[in-house]
Structure formats: C-alpha cells, structure tokens
Design an enzyme around this catalytic site. Structure first.
Site, PDB file in Angstrom:
ATOM      1  N   SER A 125       0.870  -1.240   0.049  1.00 39.76           N
ATOM      2  CA  SER A 125       0.123  -0.040   0.016  1.00 39.76           C
ATOM      3  C   SER A 125       0.958   1.399   0.006  1.00 39.76           C
ATOM      4  O   SER A 125       1.775   1.467   1.101  1.00 39.76           O
ATOM      5  CB  SER A 125      -0.933   0.146   1.330  1.00 39.76           C
ATOM      6  OG  SER A 125      -1.617   1.159   1.495  1.00 39.76           O
ATOM      7  N   LYS A 154      -1.118  -1.215  -4.364  1.00 39.10           N
ATOM      8  CA  LYS A 154      -2.308  -0.337  -4.131  1.00 39.10           C
ATOM      9  C   LYS A 154      -1.483   0.891  -3.869  1.00 39.10           C
ATOM     10  O   LYS A 154      -0.541   1.187  -3.267  1.00 39.10           O
ATOM     11  CB  LYS A 154      -2.894  -0.724  -3.188  1.00 39.10           C
ATOM     12  CG  LYS A 154      -3.615   0.061  -2.014  1.00 39.10           C
ATOM     13  CD  LYS A 154      -4.392  -0.591  -0.863  1.00 39.10           C
ATOM     14  CE  LYS A 154      -4.694   0.452   0.247  1.00 39.10           C
ATOM     15  NZ  LYS A 154      -5.507  -0.544   1.470  1.00 39.10           N
ATOM     16  N   LYS A 199      -2.849   5.129  -2.378  1.00 38.70           N
ATOM     17  CA  LYS A 199      -3.667   5.938  -2.212  1.00 38.70           C
ATOM     18  C   LYS A 199      -4.047   6.889  -2.978  1.00 38.70           C
ATOM     19  O   LYS A 199      -3.366   7.545  -3.714  1.00 38.70           O
ATOM     20  CB  LYS A 199      -3.309   6.591  -0.775  1.00 38.70           C
ATOM     21  CG  LYS A 199      -2.999   5.541   0.361  1.00 38.70           C
ATOM     22  CD  LYS A 199      -4.100   5.185   1.153  1.00 38.70           C
ATOM     23  CE  LYS A 199      -3.762   4.213   2.098  1.00 38.70           C
ATOM     24  NZ  LYS A 199      -5.050   3.690   2.642  1.00 38.70           N
ATOM     25  N   ASP A 225      -6.973   3.351  -3.027  1.00 33.38           N
ATOM     26  CA  ASP A 225      -7.716   3.440  -1.846  1.00 33.38           C
ATOM     27  C   ASP A 225      -8.055   4.753  -1.596  1.00 33.38           C
ATOM     28  O   ASP A 225      -7.175   5.802  -1.561  1.00 33.38           O
ATOM     29  CB  ASP A 225      -6.823   2.896  -0.705  1.00 33.38           C
ATOM     30  CG  ASP A 225      -7.732   2.885   0.650  1.00 33.38           C
ATOM     31  OD1 ASP A 225      -8.719   3.155   0.673  1.00 33.38           O
ATOM     32  OD2 ASP A 225      -6.857   2.324   1.692  1.00 33.38           O
ATOM     33  N   GLU A 274     -10.989   1.108  -3.492  1.00 37.42           N
ATOM     34  CA  GLU A 274     -11.168   0.694  -2.106  1.00 37.42           C
ATOM     35  C   GLU A 274     -12.068   2.084  -1.279  1.00 37.42           C
ATOM     36  O   GLU A 274     -11.297   3.004  -1.676  1.00 37.42           O
ATOM     37  CB  GLU A 274      -9.984   0.372  -1.334  1.00 37.42           C
ATOM     38  CG  GLU A 274     -10.293   0.198   0.123  1.00 37.42           C
ATOM     39  CD  GLU A 274      -9.004  -0.409   0.695  1.00 37.42           C
ATOM     40  OE1 GLU A 274      -7.874  -0.560  -0.001  1.00 37.42           O
ATOM     41  OE2 GLU A 274      -8.784  -0.478   2.010  1.00 37.42           O
ATOM     42  N   ASP A 312     -13.602  -0.851   2.957  1.00 35.78           N
ATOM     43  CA  ASP A 312     -13.043  -0.789   4.190  1.00 35.78           C
ATOM     44  C   ASP A 312     -13.493  -0.177   5.377  1.00 35.78           C
ATOM     45  O   ASP A 312     -14.153  -1.025   6.358  1.00 35.78           O
ATOM     46  CB  ASP A 312     -11.426  -0.442   3.990  1.00 35.78           C
ATOM     47  CG  ASP A 312     -10.498  -0.275   4.926  1.00 35.78           C
ATOM     48  OD1 ASP A 312     -10.858  -0.629   6.103  1.00 35.78           O
ATOM     49  OD2 ASP A 312      -9.268   0.340   4.763  1.00 35.78           O
ATOM     50  N   LYS A 325      -9.980  -6.354   8.084  1.00 38.81           N
ATOM     51  CA  LYS A 325      -9.079  -5.841   8.968  1.00 38.81           C
ATOM     52  C   LYS A 325      -9.248  -6.305  10.435  1.00 38.81           C
ATOM     53  O   LYS A 325     -10.277  -6.205  10.862  1.00 38.81           O
ATOM     54  CB  LYS A 325      -9.018  -4.299   9.006  1.00 38.81           C
ATOM     55  CG  LYS A 325      -8.175  -3.749   7.902  1.00 38.81           C
ATOM     56  CD  LYS A 325      -7.790  -2.323   8.194  1.00 38.81           C
ATOM     57  CE  LYS A 325      -7.277  -1.636   6.819  1.00 38.81           C
ATOM     58  NZ  LYS A 325      -7.451  -0.233   6.832  1.00 38.81           N
ATOM     59  N   GLY A 356      -4.242  -3.646   6.176  1.00 36.40           N
ATOM     60  CA  GLY A 356      -3.422  -3.200   7.301  1.00 36.40           C
ATOM     61  C   GLY A 356      -3.289  -1.918   7.995  1.00 36.40           C
ATOM     62  O   GLY A 356      -4.006  -0.996   7.390  1.00 36.40           O
TER      63      GLY A 356
HETATM   64  O1  OSB Z   1      -6.962   2.532   4.507  1.00 34.16           O
HETATM   65  O2  OSB Z   1      -6.032   0.392   4.137  1.00 34.16           O
HETATM   66  C1  OSB Z   1      -6.134   1.655   4.721  1.00 34.16           C
HETATM   67  C2  OSB Z   1      -3.119   2.565   6.929  1.00 34.16           C
HETATM   68  C3  OSB Z   1      -3.524   3.288   7.747  1.00 34.16           C
HETATM   69  C4  OSB Z   1      -4.845   3.640   7.868  1.00 34.16           C
HETATM   70  C5  OSB Z   1      -5.645   3.083   6.713  1.00 34.16           C
HETATM   71  C6  OSB Z   1      -4.934   2.262   5.600  1.00 34.16           C
HETATM   72  C7  OSB Z   1      -3.846   2.079   5.602  1.00 34.16           C
HETATM   73  C8  OSB Z   1      -2.989   1.414   4.499  1.00 34.16           C
HETATM   74  C9  OSB Z   1      -1.761   0.795   5.086  1.00 34.16           C
HETATM   75  O3  OSB Z   1      -3.319   1.144   3.672  1.00 34.16           O
HETATM   76  C10 OSB Z   1      -1.485  -0.841   4.992  1.00 34.16           C
HETATM   77  C11 OSB Z   1      -0.311  -1.498   5.678  1.00 34.16           C
HETATM   78  O4  OSB Z   1       0.725  -1.285   4.859  1.00 34.16           O
HETATM   79  O5  OSB Z   1      -0.411  -1.703   6.627  1.00 34.16           O
HETATM   80 MG    MG Z   2      -8.232   1.234   3.223  1.00 31.88          MG
END
Ligand code: OSB
Ligand code: MG
Length: 382
Positions: free
Chosen positions: A138, A164, A166, A191, A219, A244, A268, A296
C-alpha cells in the site's frame, strides 16, 4: 485448559516510519500502538496489539480512547474471569459498544495465550490452510509522479504481487494512468479512504474516469458510514468496489453484499474488533463467493503476525496489504522479523501462538508509557 488472568500489561510503543505516509486525509511519520501482555494463573503469556491510529481521521478511535477503554472497561472486566477460548474472553466485554481497535488488541492477546498454552499455531487454531500468503503493498500519496513510479518499481522488483496506491480528489487519474501505462499488466488498485462524494459532480467524473484503467478494485471511495451511495456507485462502474472503513462486523458485511455496495471486502482484524469477527466475515464471503483480502494499519510485529495468521484462511484469495515489516520500520519489536520473499510471507506453522516472539527489551526501549493492571486479591476470611 482454563485460563484466569492475574495481570495485564499495557505498553504504548512509538516506532518511526522509514518513510512518511500520506493518505487523502493526512501524513504521518511515526506510529503509536498499544502492546498488551496478558498472563494467566500459571504464568502463561500472550501478546496483542491495538493498532488504533493516533488521530480520529481513519476511524473515530484514537490511541488515547483505546487506552482509556482498555484500562477502564475491557481489562477490568476480564481480570479474574476464567476462559478456555478467546471467544469466552471476548464475551466479558459484549456490553461495550464500538471501540473495535481496543477490543481487537485484547482479544488477540487471549488467542495468543490460549494457543501458546496448548502448543498450537494461531493459523491452525483459526482453521488456516496456506503455507505462505501473497503480499501486496500500500503506497501513500507521493508528492510527485516520478516519486510514485519509483516506489512502484522498487516493490515490483522485490516481487510484491499487487500495487495499491492512495488517491484523493485531484491526486487520482494522472497518478494511476502513469502507473498503468508503464506496467500494463500489473495488478493495480486505488484506496480513497472516503475522500469522494456522489454529491460532487467532479468527484463522480473522476471515479468514472478510473473505470477505464482495469483496476482490480477501488477501495472505499465514499463516506465511512455509507453503504447506500456505494451501492449506487457500484451499479455505474465495471470496476469492483471494495469496502474498508464501512465494515465493522459480519452484519455490516452481509448488508453491504445484499445491497450491492461492494464486490470485495477488506478484512482488518482491528476494524472488526478481533480475529473471531474477522473469521466470520471471511466465512460469509466464502459462502457467497466474494473474494477477500487482509488490510493493514502499519502494524508492529505482533499485530502483523495476527494478520499473517488470518491470511492463511482459504478465502483470502487476493494479495493483501500485509507486507514485510521492513517496508514500514527499520527495527520491529518481534523475532524473527516478518519478511516477504518474492512477494510471499511464510506462515509460521511450526511455532505456537502468533509464531513470532515479542522482544521485551526493544519494546521497553521504545515505550512511551506503561501500566500493569492486576486482578483484585481478596483478603482471606479471618
Ligand atoms: O485504508 O487501508 C487503509 C494505513 C493506515 C490507515 C488506513 C489504511 C492504511 C494502509 C496501510 O493502507 C496498509 C499497511 O501497509 O499496513
Ligand atoms: Mg483502506
């Protein structure tokens, strides 16, 4: 085997991120997670991690609300009660509404304790099957396009199985299009962390433009508390939506699937309040033929080990966000370190509980605050 907790220790641990992480809402450069150690009457131990963010931008919980709920409600209600399974421990806080990150941390510690005491792996206790799990990354929103391409190349070179990134309004199409042009076949997804709204025509146009990029999924484009507008959006897109933030329970998952709000679910453990509820969402999705993957929260080694264990269940058919901890932290707090090899992480079937040992001296070296809560000891009758 019955366990009665005599003491629970909470340690607030701060670890710096190797690289700042930006989402549609904010940037962070370190994380504060609460590590929880439970100990039973025989001295058997278990570890859990509360991975709540420090700020209420992803969910309404924060590190401090989690600390408060653990210290003043969850732990006092559990101390001195006996349980054989983690689900019986969780039953002691069934009256507590919400606060899923706090619950997940304590429940995880109970799973670890129960598994260690019976010499079984957490993956086995959960009904896992996979020897290794497939891992994606991510990536945060990068300040420049070149910066993003560099990150993507780096992790593809390391063998990670999907990318992925953001996104947010104004920081979406150009970024994803550039990645797609350079890597036409790479499994790619975005995401949005709830940054878009159907009430804004520019947002709707941006989401529709993404529909041509052959993304695995988008996402959580819309509000964290919404499953109605997501259903409307899903009906207008070919690309699957994945939820999510909107899914806090197996009931939420069922309603979202019934409404057509998504075609994929991000599981999660923390957002769902523990491993048991995560498994329930997995089971529902398997029954309905809906693919799932594990998200995560930049977990430290304890929470990351729990993610590896849940990923070993058969329904986790898509690579998730559970990557090697070296991507986030220079030095983690478990041994051995959790690492990916060619985009896969080995499930520690031959080791009890979480399968990774909490390193107490590294935990103490990074501790910001510590607290021990003990069961009340009643004086003997005269
Ligand atoms: O939306 O998935 C999410 C991290 C912090 C808060 C929300 C998210 C995330 C990640 C990181 O996408 C995923 C990871 O590498 O742990
Ligand atoms: Mg997410």
């Amino acid at each position: 085997m019955s366990h009665t907790l005599g003491a629970v220790e909470m340690v607030l641990v701060r670890l710096p991120l190797v690289r700042p992480f930006t989402t549609s809402s904010h940037t962070k450069d370190h994380l504060d997670h609460i590590l929880i150690r439970v100990r039973d009457q025989d001295g058997a131990e278990g570890w859990g991690e509360c991975a709540s963010p420090s700020d209420p931008y992803y969910c309404s919980e924060t590190t401090e609300t989690s600390w408060h709920i653990l210290r003043d409600f969850l732990i006092p209600g559990l101390l001195g009660k006996s349980f054989e399974r983690a689900s019986e421990a969780a039953a002691t806080w069934s009256k507590v509404r919400g606060n899923n990150f706090a619950k997940a941390g304590l429940e995880m510690a109970c799973w670890d304790l129960v598994c260690r005491a019976s010499r079984t792996s957490l993956a086995g206790a959960l009904g896992g099957q996979r020897k290794e799990i497939y891992s994606g990354v991510s990536l945060g929103i990068e300040p420049t396009l070149d910066g993003l391409l560099e990150q993507v190349e780096r992790y593809l070179d390391q063998g990670y199985r999907r990318i992925k990134t953001k996104i947010g309004p104004g920081r979406d199409l150009a970024y994803l299009r550039a990645v797609r042009q350079r890597w036409p076949d790479v499994p790619l997804m975005a995401d949005a962390n709830s940054a878009y709204s159907l009430e804004n025509p520019e947002h709707v146009a941006a989401l529709k433009a993404l529909d041509d990029l052959d993304l695995m999924m988008i996402e959580q484009p819309l509000a964290d508390d919404d499953i109605v507008d997501h259903a409307r959006l899903q009906s207008q897109l070919r690309t699957p939506l994945c939820l999510d933030e909107s899914i806090h329970s197996v009931a939420d998952a069922r309603k979202a699937l019934d409404l057509g709000s998504c075609r994929i679910i991000n599981i999660k453990v923390s957002r769902l309040g523990g491993l048991e509820e995560a498994r329930r969402v997995h089971d529902l999705c398997v029954q309905r033929g809906v693919p799932v993957w594990c998200g995560g929260m930049h977990e430290f080694g304890v929470g990351r080990a729990a993610n590896v264990a849940i990923c070993s269940l058969p329904g986790f058919t898509l690579p998730g966000d559970v990557s090697g901890s070296d991507r986030a932290y220079r030095e983690d707090i478990v041994d051995p370190p959790i690492r990916a090899h060619s985009g896969a992480i080995d499930v520690p079937w031959d080791r009890p509980g979480l399968g990774f040992e909490a390193n107490l001296s590294r935990i103490r070296a990074n501790a910001v605050r510590e607290l021990v809560l003990e069961a009340e000891r009643r004086p003997l009758a005269a």
